[in-house]
Design a protein around this motif. Structure first.
Motif, PDB file in Angstrom:
ATOM      1  N   HIS A   1      41.193  52.524  41.061  1.00 11.76           N
ATOM      2  CA  HIS A   1      41.857  51.221  41.146  1.00 11.76           C
ATOM      3  C   HIS A   1      41.560  50.560  42.484  1.00 11.76           C
ATOM      4  CE1 HIS A   1      44.779  52.741  44.087  1.00 11.76           C
ATOM      5  NE2 HIS A   1      44.732  53.848  43.380  1.00 11.76           N
ATOM      6  N   GLU A   2      41.883  49.275  42.549  1.00 11.85           N
ATOM      7  CA  GLU A   2      41.850  48.552  43.822  1.00 11.85           C
ATOM      8  C   GLU A   2      43.263  48.059  44.161  1.00 11.85           C
ATOM      9  OE1 GLU A   2      39.389  48.989  45.438  1.00 11.85           O
ATOM     10  OE2 GLU A   2      37.642  49.136  44.133  1.00 11.85           O
ATOM     11  N   LEU A   3      44.275  48.885  43.841  1.00 12.42           N
ATOM     12  CA  LEU A   3      45.647  48.496  44.140  1.00 12.42           C
ATOM     13  C   LEU A   3      45.922  48.482  45.639  1.00 12.42           C
ATOM     14  CD1 LEU A   3      47.568  50.284  41.276  1.00 12.42           C
ATOM     15  CD2 LEU A   3      47.510  47.846  41.723  1.00 12.42           C
ATOM     16  N   GLY A   4      44.994  49.033  46.424  1.00 10.24           N
ATOM     17  CA  GLY A   4      45.127  48.912  47.863  1.00 10.24           C
ATOM     18  C   GLY A   4      45.143  47.460  48.306  1.00 10.24           C
ATOM     19  N   ASN A   5      44.581  46.585  47.473  1.00  8.40           N
ATOM     20  CA  ASN A   5      44.592  45.160  47.809  1.00  8.40           C
ATOM     21  C   ASN A   5      46.007  44.595  47.867  1.00  8.40           C
ATOM     22  OD1 ASN A   5      41.806  45.173  47.895  1.00  8.40           O
ATOM     23  ND2 ASN A   5      41.557  44.462  45.792  1.00  8.40           N
TER      24      ASN A   5
ATOM     25  N   VAL B   1      41.701  41.185  54.181  1.00  5.92           N
ATOM     26  CA  VAL B   1      40.916  41.892  53.172  1.00  5.92           C
ATOM     27  C   VAL B   1      39.424  41.604  53.264  1.00  5.92           C
ATOM     28  CG1 VAL B   1      42.810  42.106  51.536  1.00  5.92           C
ATOM     29  CG2 VAL B   1      41.369  40.060  51.495  1.00  5.92           C
ATOM     30  N   VAL B   2      39.061  40.487  53.887  1.00  6.54           N
ATOM     31  CA  VAL B   2      37.644  40.170  54.054  1.00  6.54           C
ATOM     32  C   VAL B   2      37.128  40.779  55.351  1.00  6.54           C
ATOM     33  CG1 VAL B   2      35.941  38.341  54.287  1.00  6.54           C
ATOM     34  CG2 VAL B   2      37.863  38.052  52.709  1.00  6.54           C
ATOM     35  N   ARG B   3      37.818  40.475  56.436  1.00  3.69           N
ATOM     36  CA  ARG B   3      37.350  40.889  57.757  1.00  3.69           C
ATOM     37  C   ARG B   3      37.392  42.401  57.944  1.00  3.69           C
ATOM     38  NH1 ARG B   3      40.101  40.701  62.730  1.00  3.69           N
ATOM     39  NH2 ARG B   3      41.828  39.674  61.697  1.00  3.69           N
ATOM     40  N   LYS B   4      38.339  43.081  57.284  1.00  2.00           N
ATOM     41  CA  LYS B   4      38.489  44.522  57.468  1.00  2.00           C
ATOM     42  C   LYS B   4      38.210  45.287  56.165  1.00  2.00           C
ATOM     43  CE  LYS B   4      41.798  44.255  61.284  1.00  2.00           C
ATOM     44  NZ  LYS B   4      43.120  44.697  61.796  1.00  2.00           N
TER      45      LYS B   4
ATOM     46  N   GLY C   1      36.502  49.704  32.929  1.00  2.00           N
ATOM     47  CA  GLY C   1      37.709  49.169  33.537  1.00  2.00           C
ATOM     48  C   GLY C   1      37.734  47.669  33.570  1.00  2.00           C
ATOM     49  N   THR C   2      38.481  47.129  34.519  1.00  2.00           N
ATOM     50  CA  THR C   2      38.722  45.690  34.584  1.00  2.00           C
ATOM     51  C   THR C   2      37.897  44.985  35.652  1.00  2.00           C
ATOM     52  OG1 THR C   2      40.527  45.870  36.201  1.00  2.00           O
ATOM     53  CG2 THR C   2      41.103  46.100  33.866  1.00  2.00           C
ATOM     54  N   THR C   3      37.263  45.726  36.545  1.00  2.00           N
ATOM     55  CA  THR C   3      36.594  45.092  37.677  1.00  2.00           C
ATOM     56  C   THR C   3      35.311  44.378  37.252  1.00  2.00           C
ATOM     57  OG1 THR C   3      35.641  45.409  39.881  1.00  2.00           O
ATOM     58  CG2 THR C   3      35.384  47.228  38.305  1.00  2.00           C
ATOM     59  N   ASN C   4      35.141  43.163  37.746  1.00  2.00           N
ATOM     60  CA  ASN C   4      33.928  42.384  37.494  1.00  2.00           C
ATOM     61  C   ASN C   4      32.844  42.649  38.540  1.00  2.00           C
ATOM     62  OD1 ASN C   4      34.720  40.729  35.181  1.00  2.00           O
ATOM     63  ND2 ASN C   4      36.240  39.879  36.565  1.00  2.00           N
ATOM     64  N   LEU C   5      33.184  43.425  39.563  1.00  2.00           N
ATOM     65  CA  LEU C   5      32.261  43.702  40.671  1.00  2.00           C
ATOM     66  C   LEU C   5      31.943  42.440  41.472  1.00  2.00           C
ATOM     67  CD1 LEU C   5      29.838  46.159  38.821  1.00  2.00           C
ATOM     68  CD2 LEU C   5      31.800  46.736  40.229  1.00  2.00           C
ATOM     69  N   ASP C   6      32.780  41.435  41.370  1.00  2.00           N
ATOM     70  CA  ASP C   6      32.602  40.234  42.182  1.00  2.00           C
ATOM     71  C   ASP C   6      33.522  40.320  43.394  1.00  2.00           C
ATOM     72  OD1 ASP C   6      35.052  39.908  41.027  1.00  2.00           O
ATOM     73  OD2 ASP C   6      34.673  37.906  40.228  1.00  2.00           O
ATOM     74  N   TYR C   7      33.553  39.266  44.199  1.00  2.00           N
ATOM     75  CA  TYR C   7      34.356  39.297  45.420  1.00  2.00           C
ATOM     76  C   TYR C   7      35.847  39.373  45.125  1.00  2.00           C
ATOM     77  CZ  TYR C   7      30.236  38.291  48.267  1.00  2.00           C
ATOM     78  OH  TYR C   7      29.026  38.368  48.894  1.00  2.00           O
ATOM     79  N   ARG C   8      36.311  38.661  44.123  1.00  2.00           N
ATOM     80  CA  ARG C   8      37.743  38.705  43.812  1.00  2.00           C
ATOM     81  C   ARG C   8      38.164  40.116  43.416  1.00  2.00           C
ATOM     82  NH1 ARG C   8      40.234  34.271  39.959  1.00  2.00           N
ATOM     83  NH2 ARG C   8      38.764  35.241  38.522  1.00  2.00           N
TER      84      ARG C   8
END
Length: 377
Positions: free
Chosen positions: A108-112, A118-121, A290-297
């Motif tokens: 998951h990316e629930l760390g977001n 989220v961009v700079r680090k 899964g659900t990830t599009n592998l894009d920036y969002r």
């Protein structure tokens, strides 16, 4: 969920422009002494994450009662549609057929939810989440040296590039791909994504066609030429009919396929290609759905999730689905692909979009499961 995901229109007729998605069904195996199922483990894990004291506050003010009532009404309507009713009645039998033994790992990316900057680090944030989709995928790529072919399916595939505040680049997906291919000269990367004919997102598709594909396939000089106005690039025979162009888009190590062909019903033909919405990754040994599009969002902001799996049978089935998508696609930059784009342009370009309705791996927990053969909608 909308009717377009089920492939129906409001009147119950089939929606030929519906989404093509991919799902897998995960069920616990009957193993003596096993306490937790994959479902219970996921529930406990998500409850822990969502209840974490450092989480961003999730606003509870949404009108849940109204939404629930609307969903119940919608379900009542769709269950009256003949084709849906037949499929619904078959579910009890369906969920016990074509099951394969597998090992899975929740990612998951629930760390977001809790990360700041989220961009700079990004590079520091991803290290804090041992179950990050992107983190696990990277570790698989580094550890599974036997992988010869990587297959990616994503409707909105971006090749990420991150810079520090001083302008220096600390991550470039293009360089990661090239480095992996240089270390494994016999390996192949195959990508299936949308085209201007099948995409439901005009802006995202422009990035795929004008940035992702040319960055991976073209030299810097040809990439800049391709990004010029259409008369100087796409409609310029000196560029797209040149020997250099043909060699680059026929790269033996990287193949980019885009769904939809010139015989599409949207262009006067008799084939419905729908809209690609599936998201999965296949190596020779491991895979992910899964659900990830592998894009920036998906990488930085969204709370994506899914399962990595190890199952020879499921890999084989998903490869068949992958090959089916390839048969419904053109290679990016090929004469056929350019002809299809020209036909879309003649049909009205963006007006067409409106008519379509577009406005070695350490595993902390391994649960023996059965995974069902994929079904493409």
């Amino acid at each position: 969920m909308t009717l377009s995901y089920y492939g129906f229109k409001e009147d119950g007729s089939k929606d030929l422009s519906a989404y093509k998605d991919m799902e897998i069904l995960i069920k616990p195996q009957n193993v003596p002494g096993m306490i937790n199922s994959v479902g219970k483990t996921a529930e406990q894990y998500f409850n822990t994450l969502f209840s974490h004291r450092t989480n961003k506050l999730l606003n509870p003010m949404l009108p849940y009662g109204w939404q629930q009532k609307k969903l119940i009404e919608s379900l009542g309507k769709i269950r009256k549609m003949d084709d849906f009713a037949k499929a619904y009645e078959a579910i009890p039998e369906y969920i016990y057929t074509d099951l394969y033994p597998a090992k899975v790992r929740l990612a998951h990316e629930l760390g977001n939810l809790v990360n700041r900057n989220v961009v700079r680090k990004y590079d520091k944030n991803i290290q804090k989440n041992p179950n990050s989709i992107m983190g696990i995928a990277d570790r698989i790529l580094q550890a599974d040296s036997d992988t010869r072919t990587i297959r990616l399916v994503s409707p909105y595939l971006f090749i990420a590039r991150y810079e520090r505040e001083d302008g220096s680049v600390y991550y470039d997906g293009k360089e990661v791909v090239n480095e992996w291919l240089s270390r494994h000269p016999d390996n192949l990367l195959e990508i299936v994504t949308n085209s201007v004919l099948t995409s439901d997102n005009f802006f995202t598709q422009s990035i795929i066609d004008m940035d992702t594909a040319p960055r991976l396939l073209l030299t810097h000089e040809f990439e800049k030429q391709w990004q010029k106005p259409i008369r100087k690039s796409e409609l310029n025979p000196e560029l797209v009919e040149s020997k250099e162009w043909r060699e680059m888009i026929s790269n033996p190590k990287i193949r980019i396929y885009q769904t939809g062909k010139i015989d599409s019903n949207l262009l006067g033909g008799d084939v419905a290609y729908g809209k690609l919405h599936a998201k999965y990754y296949l190596g020779d040994t491991y895979g992910f759905v899964g659900t990830t599009n592998l894009d920036y969002r998906s990488r930085l902001f969204n709370n994506e999730m899914g399962y990595f799996f190890k199952s020879e049978e499921l890999i084989a089935d998903l490869i068949k689905e992958f090959e089916l998508l390839k048969s419904q696609s053109y290679i990016w930059g090929s004469p056929e692909w350019l002809e299809m784009r020209d036909a879309v342009l003649e049909k009205g370009g963006f007006l067409l979009r409106k008519s379509l309705g577009f406005d070695q791996i350490s595993v902390d927990f391994e649960i023996p499961i059965l995974v069902q053969a994929p079904r493409s909608s």
